[in-house]
Design a protein around this motif. Structure first.
Motif, PDB file in Angstrom:
ATOM      1  N   GLN A 120       0.843  -0.985  -0.038  1.00 29.22           N
ATOM      2  CA  GLN A 120      -0.051  -0.013   0.006  1.00 29.22           C
ATOM      3  C   GLN A 120       0.678   1.138  -0.105  1.00 29.22           C
ATOM      4  O   GLN A 120       0.444   2.297  -0.829  1.00 29.22           O
ATOM      5  N   GLN A 121       1.808   1.154   0.753  1.00 24.83           N
ATOM      6  CA  GLN A 121       2.810   2.328   0.993  1.00 24.83           C
ATOM      7  C   GLN A 121       3.454   2.674  -0.266  1.00 24.83           C
ATOM      8  O   GLN A 121       3.731   3.798  -0.931  1.00 24.83           O
ATOM      9  N   ASN A 122       3.713   1.710  -1.315  1.00 22.52           N
ATOM     10  CA  ASN A 122       4.526   1.840  -2.412  1.00 22.52           C
ATOM     11  C   ASN A 122       3.507   1.590  -3.655  1.00 22.52           C
ATOM     12  O   ASN A 122       4.303   1.366  -4.778  1.00 22.52           O
ATOM     13  N   LYS A 123       2.309   1.666  -3.472  1.00 23.23           N
ATOM     14  CA  LYS A 123       1.586   1.250  -4.811  1.00 23.23           C
ATOM     15  C   LYS A 123       1.739   2.241  -5.785  1.00 23.23           C
ATOM     16  O   LYS A 123       2.017   3.426  -5.681  1.00 23.23           O
ATOM     17  N   LYS A 166       4.368   2.310  -7.603  1.00 18.35           N
ATOM     18  CA  LYS A 166       5.899   2.561  -8.108  1.00 18.35           C
ATOM     19  C   LYS A 166       6.208   1.530  -9.096  1.00 18.35           C
ATOM     20  O   LYS A 166       7.371   1.905  -9.862  1.00 18.35           O
TER      21      LYS A 166
END
Lengths: 296, 303, 445
Positions: free
Chosen positions: C439-442, C444
């Protein structure tokens, strides 16, 4: 409260307060505010980029078995440390208060462990209780036939960190209990003795009640100590293991933030810790108020 | 003594000796380990009497953990924090007690609330501020819409003041102290009003009054508090661990933990324990030498 | 005042003139390199830098130790935010995704291409390079120190028990330990620390078993841990059975502090077998009083093993430097791939060389005639072929995922939890960590 007679100046006092307030603003209030804000976000470690997640960080914390375990572990650890350190402190204080000869020597010997850093206390106890190397571990194995292994056994690991934490704090409790004991008017004790109360009865009926304000104050201080100052002990001994059995909340905040790089979750944990300190402080403050009233 | 009870006294002495021996055991064994060659220090069980290698091991630990530098760092940090806390607290208490302040409650509560914010609860954001002290300034500028250029500069990596890896970073963020402030407030409140009156009549300036009257009066409090704070500061672990990533600024406590058995090598407990002894010696000596002042400081701090 | 300044300048320039090396050095472009090796490994690293500096006169590589991997990465993150980061950062294999998605690095292949440093993947040990390549097979970071676990054994114990050769399979290993115990050759059979790298990751890659879906995360952030449904479960059940029957001795936990126990138990001659990094060679050589040997990792009798996976670290390049800096980095990386440099690094540290040429050079020079066991790791990495689950393990926030497993395994060894139950929990906790990372890096990748 301030003096009846005061200096007259509007700016000067603020100027005097400025250094402390500046430090507080920069390094206390701002970061605390940030922690509260970041707790509502996911934070990218490199860019610091924020992604709004609302209360998700908190939700996931309370859903995670690891966090619930950490709460439980912290409660057990704090209670055990405070109880042990206070009991030993009182025990030593009562004995030192009783003896006449050698009192100074005893007092000195009881006080110095306070000067040892928690992290170093951890190192000392690790050496004592290391399953392969430790002298105490060896004694436990040979003497009691106990398969001592804090790297594997949750109870053993807990005992290890509690011992190290309490060892360092005994001195603190000792100082306060001794001061408390010596502040008890002799006349009260003598009067009780005249009434035929033996040493045991006097302790129970006269001394303990008079010590209870000190004890309550110490309880709060010991809990605060066990809660926050023991990071170094866990970091140098068990690192939270085995199976999370010694992962106290403060250690987890650090671990998730700086090893796991999950800054959002770490911030949420900070906010929870803040709530806990606030309640501990309120407790302490209510007590302080009372004590001030006692003092008249 | 209320009554004579020789048997009870004997018991008390015996118990005390036993309990204190137990209390000293960890350090005694550290001393033993630190005085043995590696093979003997690794023997199970450890001998209970010291060997003759103490100096060699101390020297080895001194070198491996770079303790010379680390002890100096610790001394600077501990003295700096203690002095800083006292200075800030004295100034604040003076302002709170000797001036009629509008919004005094604000200052008072501001200081009081800081009690509730130990570094552990604000660990990541405090680190960020220390990495760039101007972060709050930029953020405020951004919020207030004052100087969007300034905010943009902050985002783009403009001016910065980093306290990471510096004595400033080790010391300054820890110099606020609510307990010390309240201690000096109590001390000042107990100073007779007549002194102030006389000073006012003589036209004494506030700074002179603080310097010539209040400070001499609180000399023993300051000394006692300094000792307590010095010991407390010396023993900090989490904070130095965070703000220092350059071994040149490692404190003694952190340096010792670097010698703990680790993934890197087989344990060398004799040197680890020698380092531990060296790192705890200064605060322990301070407590032993200034015992009376230390106890006074400890108790006063919580009045 | 002014006179003083002139005097000062005179003295300084005079001093510089007297020290020609110093003036030459002053012209050099400094390349900062933050690394995480201390002690003897750190000294070997500094030797590499020294030799690079001596090999040319344009760049001055400056290695700085920033503590362990965790401390080094945190220092780098803080420095990146404060724009005081180094050019080169050493980070370990579990942090590839974090670095890849950080937005702070220049992929190494860009720099190598630009400055014409040719990297042909087939020249390298494939499992080493693949740990640090993107999906197009291009290098994100320059592999630096790489190792892989091997089986160490106590030859004295095996001799006493009348066993001629170390086991090839786990099944054989069990029989041998039973023989050893029966003959009273040793009390302790398999000394193990149950580190996720040794027991989960290498076990799985060795047997081409998935740790997670999406080719162990290589294909996407939505990978899901599946090790609670693979042969790994039976592997842990076997280890647990061994512990219960006294065939294996658990000697460590997640904590660094205890981690020495499994190793110490082997090095001091108490245990017959131990599986850990080949990089421990110098420790074993220095500490062991018994005759010992090493061999390939044991495999399941019914599975033909493929190859093992590496641990260690690679060198990342941060953004924000001049072309000249990156040119210097390229020159350093070219220097690093030199077979002689690689071979000396291999000899000094026990890490594997990263190129096939260095391995050939070592064989040609007869290094393995005197250090037979040091070549095992290289052979083990060169075996097999690329398969679905052998490429690498690329999962987000992976240190925490590992910790979730160690936490649960410790409960297994302590007898507090059943194997299946513990692994289910570890997978659940680990997946929660992966989902947060996703979720934090979606968006990317």
């Amino acid at each position: 409260m301030s003096k009846r007679v005061t200096f007259r100046s509007r700016l000067l006092p603020w100027f005097l307060l400025a250094p402390q307030l500046l430090v507080l603003l920069l390094f206390f209030f701002w970061p605390a505010g940030q922690a509260i804000v970041q707790a509502l976000f996911m934070v990218e470690p490199f860019s610091g980029e924020l992604q709004w997640v609302g209360l998700l960080n908190f939700e996931q914390l309370f859903q995670s078995s690891a966090y619930r375990q950490a709460i439980l572990v912290t409660i057990v650890f704090c209670a055990a440390t405070a109880a042990l350190a206070m009991f030993l402190g009182l025990f030593l204080a009562v004995l030192v208060d009783r003896v006449v000869r050698g009192r100074t020597v005893y007092r000195t010997l009881a006080i110095w462990p306070y000067a040892v850093a928690p992290a170093i206390a951890g190192a000392l106890f690790l050496f004592l209780l290391d399953p392969a190397m430790g002298v105490l571990a060896f004694a436990l194995r040979q003497g009691l036939g106990l398969a001592w292994d804090p790297s594997l056994d949750a109870t053993h690991a807990t005992i290890l960190v509690v011992l190290a934490a309490a060892w360092k704090q005994v001195a603190y409790n000792f100082v306060f209990f001794l001061a408390g004991l010596q502040a008890i008017p002799r006349i009260l004790i003598e009067a009780a003795a005249l009434d035929g109360a033996g040493p045991w009865q006097r302790s129970l009926r006269v001394i303990l009640p008079l010590l209870s304000p000190t004890a309550f104050f110490l309880l709060v201080m010991n809990l605060v100590y066990a809660f926050f100052d023991t990071f170094g002990i866990v970091a140098t001994t068990t690192e939270g293991g085995p199976g999370g059995a010694t992962r106290i909340l403060v250690f987890k905040v650090w671990e998730d933030g700086f090893v796991g790089l999950d800054l959002g979750s770490s911030a949420a944990q900070s906010v929870i810790l803040m709530a806990i300190v606030v309640s501990l402080t309120v407790l302490q403050f209510r007590f302080l108020e009372k004590r001030v009233q006692y003092a008249g | 003594m209320v009554e004579r009870a020789p048997l009870l006294d004997l018991c008390a002495h015996l118990l005390l000796i036993l309990a204190l021996a137990a209390l000293c055991l960890p350090v005694w064994l550290a001393l033993v380990a630190a005085s043995l060659p590696l093979e003997e220090a690794a023997r199970v069980p450890l001998p209970l009497l010291p060997g003759d290698r103490l100096l060699e091991n101390l020297a080895a630990a001194w070198q491996r953990a770079e303790l010379g530098r680390a002890l100096l760092n610790s001394t600077v940090m501990a003295a700096g924090i203690a002095a800083g806390k006292i200075a800030l607290a004295v100034l604040s208490a003076f302002a709170l007690v000797y001036f009629r302040l509008r919004l005094r409650w604000l200052a008072f509560w501001g200081i009081f609330i800081s009690l509730m914010l130990p570094v552990e609860v604000r660990i990541v954001p405090t680190y960020e501020v220390v990495a760039n002290v101007l972060v709050p300034v930029y953020a405020l500028a951004g919020w207030l819409g004052l100087g969007p250029a300034l905010a943009a500069e902050g985002a783009g990596g403009g001016a910065k003041v980093s306290l990471l890896n510096s004595y400033g970073g080790l010391i300054v963020p820890l110099t606020a102290s609510a307990t010390a402030t309240f201690l000096f407030r109590q001390v000042f409140l107990s100073v007779p009003e007549e002194l102030t009156e006389a000073a006012l009549v003589d036209g004494c300036r506030p700074s002179a009054f603080l310097w010539l009257v209040l400070l001499p009066l609180s000399r023993t409090n300051i000394a006692a508090l300094f000792i307590v704070l010095f010991v407390w500061s010396w023993n900090q672990y989490l904070w130095p661990l965070l703000v220092v990533t350059d071994p040149a600024y490692d404190t003694a406590v952190v340096a010792v933990t670097r010698l703990m058995p680790s993934m890197d090598a087989l344990p060398r407990w004799n040197e680890t324990m020698a380092a531990a002894l060296l790192a705890m010696a200064p605060p322990v000596l301070v407590v032993l030498v200034f015992q009376r002042a230390f106890v006074q400081g400890l108790i006063e701090q919580d009045r | 005042m002014r006179l003083g300044r002139w005097l000062f300048a005179g003295v300084v320039s005079g001093g510089l003139a007297l020290a020609p090396g110093a003036t030459a050095r002053a012209d050099r472009l400094v390349l900062d390199w933050w690394h995480a090796l201390s002690g003897e490994l750190g000294a070997a690293l500094e030797e590499v830098a020294r030799r690079f500096n001596a090999s040319q006169h344009r760049f001055e590589l400056k290695p700085v130790n920033k503590g362990n991997y965790v401390a080094t990465l945190n220092a780098a993150i803080a420095a990146w935010r404060a724009k005081e980061h180094p050019l080169v950062l050493m980070n370990n294999e579990s942090g590839v995704l974090t670095m890849m998605l950080s937005g702070a690095i220049v992929p190494v292949h860009d720099v190598l291409d630009k400055y014409k440093v040719e990297v042909r993947i087939q020249d390298y040990l494939r499992p080493v390079v693949q740990t640090y390549t993107d999906r197009q097979g291009r290098l994100l970071a320059m592999p630096f120190n790489s190792s892989t676990p091997i089986l160490f054994y106590n030859k004295d114990i095996l001799d006493t028990a009348g066993i001629a050769a170390p086991p090839k399979t786990w099944q054989e290993m069990e029989e041998q330990i039973r023989t050893i115990k029966a003959k009273g050759a040793a009390d302790c059979g398999y000394s193990f620390a149950a580190g996720p790298w040794q027991e989960l990751e290498n076990y799985s890659v060795w047997h081409d078993i998935p740790v997670a879906t999406r080719r162990n995360g290589f294909d996407g952030l939505d990978a899901v841990l599946v090790y609670n449904k693979t042969r790994f479960v039976q592997h842990i059940e076997r280890l647990k059975r061994w512990v219960d029957e006294g065939l294996a001795t658990f000697g460590a936990a997640a904590a660094q502090t205890w981690a020495s126990a499994a190793r110490t138990n082997f090095v001091e001659g108490r245990c017959a077998f131990w599986i850990d990094s080949t990089a421990w060679h110098s420790t074993v050589e220095a500490g062991a009083k018994m005759k010992w040997g090493a061999s390939f990792l044991p495999h399941e009798a019914d599975i033909r093993p493929n190859h093992s996976m590496i641990g260690g670290a690679a060198l990342y390049l941060f953004k924000g430097f001049s072309d000249a800096h990156y040119e210097g980095a390229a020159a350093f990386f070219r220097f690093l791939t030199d077979p002689r440099v690689q071979l000396d690094w291999h000899k000094a540290t026990g890490y594997v060389p990263i190129t096939v040429a260095a391995w050939d050079l070592a064989k040609k020079e007869g290094y393995y005639a005197s250090h037979a066991t040091r070549g095992i790791a290289v052979e083990q990495l060169l075996m097999g072929e690329e398969r679905e689950n052998s490429r690498t393990i690329r999962l987000g926030n992976y240190e925490n995922v590992r910790k979730a497993l160690t936490d649960q395994l410790e409960l297994v060894w302590a007898g507090k939890k059943g194997v299946k139950e513990a692994l289910d929990q570890a997978v659940e906790d680990g997946n929660a960590i992966l989902r947060r990372f996703e979720q934090q890096n979606k968006g990317k990748i």
